[in-house]
Design an enzyme around this catalytic site. Structure first.
Site, PDB file in Angstrom:
ATOM      1  N   ARG A  80       0.839  -1.229  -0.141  1.00 51.73           N
ATOM      2  CA  ARG A  80       0.146  -0.028   0.044  1.00 51.73           C
ATOM      3  C   ARG A  80       1.330   1.037   0.155  1.00 51.73           C
ATOM      4  O   ARG A  80       0.636   2.316  -0.911  1.00 51.73           O
ATOM      5  CB  ARG A  80      -0.987   0.209   0.994  1.00 51.73           C
ATOM      6  CG  ARG A  80      -2.178   0.847   1.331  1.00 51.73           C
ATOM      7  CD  ARG A  80      -3.141   0.797   2.186  1.00 51.73           C
ATOM      8  NE  ARG A  80      -2.620   0.675   3.098  1.00 51.73           N
ATOM      9  CZ  ARG A  80      -3.489   1.022   4.740  1.00 51.73           C
ATOM     10  NH1 ARG A  80      -4.877   0.218   3.994  1.00 51.73           N
ATOM     11  NH2 ARG A  80      -2.627   0.349   5.651  1.00 51.73           N
ATOM     12  N   LYS A 182      -3.120   6.536   1.777  1.00 52.64           N
ATOM     13  CA  LYS A 182      -2.378   7.563   2.920  1.00 52.64           C
ATOM     14  C   LYS A 182      -1.266   8.578   2.840  1.00 52.64           C
ATOM     15  O   LYS A 182      -0.571   8.478   3.765  1.00 52.64           O
ATOM     16  CB  LYS A 182      -1.840   6.425   4.229  1.00 52.64           C
ATOM     17  CG  LYS A 182      -2.673   5.552   4.864  1.00 52.64           C
ATOM     18  CD  LYS A 182      -2.165   4.685   5.816  1.00 52.64           C
ATOM     19  CE  LYS A 182      -2.330   5.366   7.023  1.00 52.64           C
ATOM     20  NZ  LYS A 182      -3.624   5.246   7.246  1.00 52.64           N
ATOM     21  N   GLU A 218     -16.192   6.631   4.749  1.00 54.54           N
ATOM     22  CA  GLU A 218     -15.479   5.759   5.903  1.00 54.54           C
ATOM     23  C   GLU A 218     -15.622   6.950   6.582  1.00 54.54           C
ATOM     24  O   GLU A 218     -15.731   7.770   7.048  1.00 54.54           O
ATOM     25  CB  GLU A 218     -13.938   5.679   5.299  1.00 54.54           C
ATOM     26  CG  GLU A 218     -13.619   6.785   4.830  1.00 54.54           C
ATOM     27  CD  GLU A 218     -11.626   6.904   4.547  1.00 54.54           C
ATOM     28  OE1 GLU A 218     -11.031   5.533   5.598  1.00 54.54           O
ATOM     29  OE2 GLU A 218     -11.239   6.694   3.739  1.00 54.54           O
TER      30      GLU A 218
HETATM   31  N1  PLP Z   1      -8.581   5.024   6.509  1.00 56.41           N
HETATM   32  C1  PLP Z   1      -8.501   5.611   6.527  1.00 56.41           C
HETATM   33  C2  PLP Z   1      -8.476   6.928   6.435  1.00 56.41           C
HETATM   34  C3  PLP Z   1      -7.483   5.550   7.820  1.00 56.41           C
HETATM   35  O1  PLP Z   1      -6.420   6.164   7.537  1.00 56.41           O
HETATM   36  C4  PLP Z   1      -7.443   4.347   8.341  1.00 56.41           C
HETATM   37  C5  PLP Z   1      -5.947   3.586   8.975  1.00 56.41           C
HETATM   38  O2  PLP Z   1      -4.942   3.056   8.611  1.00 56.41           O
HETATM   39  C6  PLP Z   1      -8.329   2.804   7.821  1.00 56.41           C
HETATM   40  C7  PLP Z   1      -9.265   3.387   7.305  1.00 56.41           C
HETATM   41  C8  PLP Z   1      -7.646   1.700   8.350  1.00 56.41           C
HETATM   42  O3  PLP Z   1      -7.326   1.163   6.998  1.00 56.41           O
HETATM   43  P1  PLP Z   1      -6.070  -0.028   8.066  1.00 56.41           P
HETATM   44  O4  PLP Z   1      -7.347  -1.218   8.487  1.00 56.41           O
HETATM   45  O5  PLP Z   1      -4.909  -0.834   7.542  1.00 56.41           O
HETATM   46  O6  PLP Z   1      -5.119   0.129   9.184  1.00 56.41           O
HETATM   47  C1  COI Z   2      -4.117   3.713  11.512  1.00 59.38           C
HETATM   48  O1  COI Z   2      -5.271   3.090  11.698  1.00 59.38           O
HETATM   49  O2  COI Z   2      -2.847   2.814  11.323  1.00 59.38           O
HETATM   50  C2  COI Z   2      -4.202   4.826  11.277  1.00 59.38           C
HETATM   51  O3  COI Z   2      -3.117   5.388  10.280  1.00 59.38           O
HETATM   52  C3  COI Z   2      -5.041   5.632  11.476  1.00 59.38           C
HETATM   53  C4  COI Z   2      -4.694   7.075  12.051  1.00 59.38           C
HETATM   54  C5  COI Z   2      -4.108   6.923  13.635  1.00 59.38           C
HETATM   55  C6  COI Z   2      -4.160   7.996  11.483  1.00 59.38           C
END
Ligand code: PLP
Ligand code: COI
Length: 337
Positions: A80, A182, A218
């Site tokens: 990612r 991100k 989201e």
């Molecule tokens: N959506 C956003 C905007 C995020 O910053 C995150 C965190 O990383 C997620 C969703 C969830 O992603 P993940 O499950 O890969 O941590």
């Molecule tokens: C995460 O879930 O790791 C994120 O990056 C979300 C947030 C802390 C920005």
């Protein structure tokens, strides 16, 4: 080592002693090194400071019951990150280099991994344009840093359920923008909407699509799920939603372990008022139940306002796999040896 109050961890910075730093110059990454966590020096004209050319990842290291160190799907974070690097015209990073650098840093920061049951060690890789530039162009030099901090629950009140406000007047990311990666700028623009909903007494925002303000995208830092009439649904990956690794894991667990047929689809914001269960997912958020949603001054309690059965089962299953306590049929559990 710093003194850490293991019994009262929140999602705060309590940086572990060491960090990893690698630099990109003349078209290649150096091998990187582990140094003391601390301030870095940077040019005022660095592209990241002027034009936001930067990205990050969020991961965790877990202490298992028998004292081992584990991560969860770390190669998916590497993939990612690289997708995001392409979009922001930054050099990608070798996936093995990414994971091995985290592993070597975890070994020196091992004491900062909370004891079993007390929390996790949050891992934050960041990559940004550190080279100088005046015009809007990609940097020619980049910096990759990994730092770590022991953390507890992302949302205060943790597993009791959070209260969210749906907003039509603030969007997180437009289609074809940077919502699917991100990019650091996505989080800068989320600060003000979060401030507004906090002032109204809610924990976070539920964002809608930027084109029609109708479909759920989201939560500010987590993906969204709804259980209604036995059907689990989540917004489809439209391009402006972050493809969460937890989201993907929940979809697979729902199908293969719980025998559900989850749907990835457009979810209208007013469909969720009478849902049986709502929750959001993320590395930081894990599985957080949503107990109430508000829109335009009206509040809707979800179910009886307490965490739902599927939400709880999903949390247990996911945590179980992360801690090596439940069958790992997908090879997601990654032991650091
Ligand atoms: N959506 C956003 C905007 C995020 O910053 C995150 C965190 O990383 C997620 C969703 C969830 O992603 P993940 O499950 O890969 O941590
Ligand atoms: C995460 O879930 O790791 C994120 O990056 C979300 C947030 C802390 C920005």
């Amino acid at each position: 080592m710093k003194k850490i109050d293991w019994d009262n961890l929140g999602f705060d910075i309590n940086a572990a002693e060491k960090m990893f730093v690698a630099n990109y110059k003349d078209g290649r990454w150096d091998e990187g090194e582990i140094v003391d966590y601390g301030k870095i020096s940077i040019y005022p004209s660095a592209v990241v400071l002027n034009y936001g050319q930067g990205i990050f990842e969020g991961m965790k290291a877990y202490r298992t019951k028998d004292g081992r160190i584990a991560m969860f799907r770390p190669y998916d974070n590497a993939k990612r990150l690289n997708m995001g690097c392409e979009r922001l015209c930054m050099p990608t990073i070798d996936e093995d280099f990414f994971v091995k650098s985290i592993e070597s840093l975890l070994k020196v920061n091992e004491d900062y991994i909370p004891p079993y049951g007390k929390g996790d060690l949050y891992i934050r890789p960041i990559l940004f344009g550190s080279g100088e530039m005046l015009g809007v162009n990609p940097a020619t030099e980049y910096t990759f840093i990994i730092y770590m901090s022991p953390v507890g629950p992302y949302f205060k009140g943790g597993f009791n359920g959070i209260k969210l406000e749906i907003r039509k007047d603030y969007h997180r990311a437009p289609l074809y923008g940077s919502g699917g990666i991100k990019a650091i700028g996505n989080y800068a623009v989320s600060l003000y909407p979060k401030k507004v909903v906090k002032r109204n007494g809610y924990d976070e925002v539920i964002y809608l699509d930027a084109k029609t303000s109708t479909y759920i995208e989201e939560v500010g830092s987590a993906n969204f799920f709804m259980l209604k009439d036995g059907v689990l649904s989540t917004p489809r990956l439209s391009g402006s939603i972050l493809p969460g690794i937890t989201r993907d894991s929940v979809l697979k667990i729902a199908r293969d372990v719980f025998g559900l047929t989850p749907l990835e689809r457009d979810i209208r914001y007013d469909e969720i008022y009478d849902a049986d269960e709502l929750f959001c997912t993320g590395t930081a958020a894990v599985i957080t139940p949503i107990s109430l949603v508000a829109y335009d001054g009206e509040e809707h309690t979800i179910g009886d306002g307490r965490p739902g059965e599927i939400t709880k089962k999903m949390y247990d299953e996911l945590k179980g796999i992360q801690l090596g306590e439940k069958e790992d049929r997908y090879g997601w559990f990654y032991e650091v040896k």
